[in-house]
Design a protein around this motif. Sequence first.
Motif, PDB file in Angstrom:
ATOM      1  N   PRO A 190       0.805  -1.229   0.000  1.00  0.00           N
ATOM      2  CA  PRO A 190       0.000   0.000   0.000  1.00  0.00           C
ATOM      3  C   PRO A 190       0.832   1.271   0.000  1.00  0.00           C
ATOM      4  N   ILE A 191       1.995   1.260   0.665  1.00  0.00           N
ATOM      5  CA  ILE A 191       2.842   2.458   0.657  1.00  0.00           C
ATOM      6  C   ILE A 191       3.398   2.700  -0.742  1.00  0.00           C
ATOM      7  N   ASN A 193       2.029   1.827  -3.545  1.00  0.00           N
ATOM      8  CA  ASN A 193       0.915   2.304  -4.360  1.00  0.00           C
ATOM      9  C   ASN A 193       0.646   3.784  -4.115  1.00  0.00           C
ATOM     10  N   THR A 194       0.750   4.228  -2.856  1.00  0.00           N
ATOM     11  CA  THR A 194       0.529   5.640  -2.535  1.00  0.00           C
ATOM     12  C   THR A 194       1.651   6.516  -3.078  1.00  0.00           C
ATOM     13  N   GLY A 228      -1.388   5.277   2.602  1.00  0.00           N
ATOM     14  CA  GLY A 228      -0.792   3.963   2.387  1.00  0.00           C
ATOM     15  C   GLY A 228      -0.222   3.373   3.655  1.00  0.00           C
ATOM     16  N   GLU A 301      -7.652   6.019  -1.370  1.00  0.00           N
ATOM     17  CA  GLU A 301      -6.724   4.973  -1.756  1.00  0.00           C
ATOM     18  C   GLU A 301      -7.439   3.668  -2.077  1.00  0.00           C
TER      19      GLU A 301
END
Length: 302
Positions: A190-191, A193-194, A228, A301
């Motif tokens: 997730p990080i 992706n952010t 993220g 997100e």
Amino acid sequence: MVTVRFIGAGDPQKRWMRRPLPSWLPPYLQAAPLWLILGFFLALPLAMIVTVSFWDYDFAQMYPGFLTMNYTETLGSWVTWKTYLNTLKYAAIVWAITLVIGFWVAYFLAFHIRSAAMQMVLFLVCTVPFMTSNIIRMISWIPVLGRNGLVNGALIAAHIVPQPIEWLLYSDFAVVLAMVHLYTLFMVTPIFNTLMRIDRALIEAARDAGASAWQILVNVILPLARPGMAIGTIFVVTLVMADFSTVQVMSGGQSASVALMMKNEMSLLQYPAAAANAVILLIVVLSLVAAILRGVDIRKEL
């Protein structure tokens, strides 16, 4: 001469004349399949767990009823509180380590790898360990950390320690290490992706304004990466709180967690007590998630 045709009740064309659906109905029809799936696979099991948590039991069977005995025994036991504190300790330590590792891995992939193809290749390399079972990846640490394992053998051969280090395996250190190995990718994804969604023009503008690399990281990248990081935190914390196999194997049975306590209760056919612990654990986890969502808006997100 004008011919006027009246459509009677028996006219075939009458069957093709349909009344339009109410404007409020189509959204509910579209959401109905999802509601059915969530109701059958989520709401119904939760309702059963809550119901069973109020039942009575003995060594042979359960007795339907409405008793608060399971909750009073669980919340009134110092062993239970100590187990919850130990589980929260694992969650906090693993979260902190995976957050640091996950952010820097995602930062390297997002800002130091220029080619999109190479970014995907390196990200897929990170996912290679997940092609095997969690149990296999966890057990693989035993010959590495054991008394006669690779780490102790290398330390003794290098004359760093005179004898094998005992706390490398079957300890809290081994539990945390295995959990970090298992769950770091849930923080990286997730990080990453952010960070990939951050407009590079913002970084260029900050650099043109005279900001240093550290100021750009602290004042631009970190605030924009918070969604993220929040999603990764939810993943890691919930996984650690529900993990019992890692605690059981890597601690050698010397440590405990809430999930392991529930597993032991179910093995003794104490299902109502295990259900009460499950409800309490669910409340704790949902409270942590609610606190995270209150501080960070992750809707953009998702």
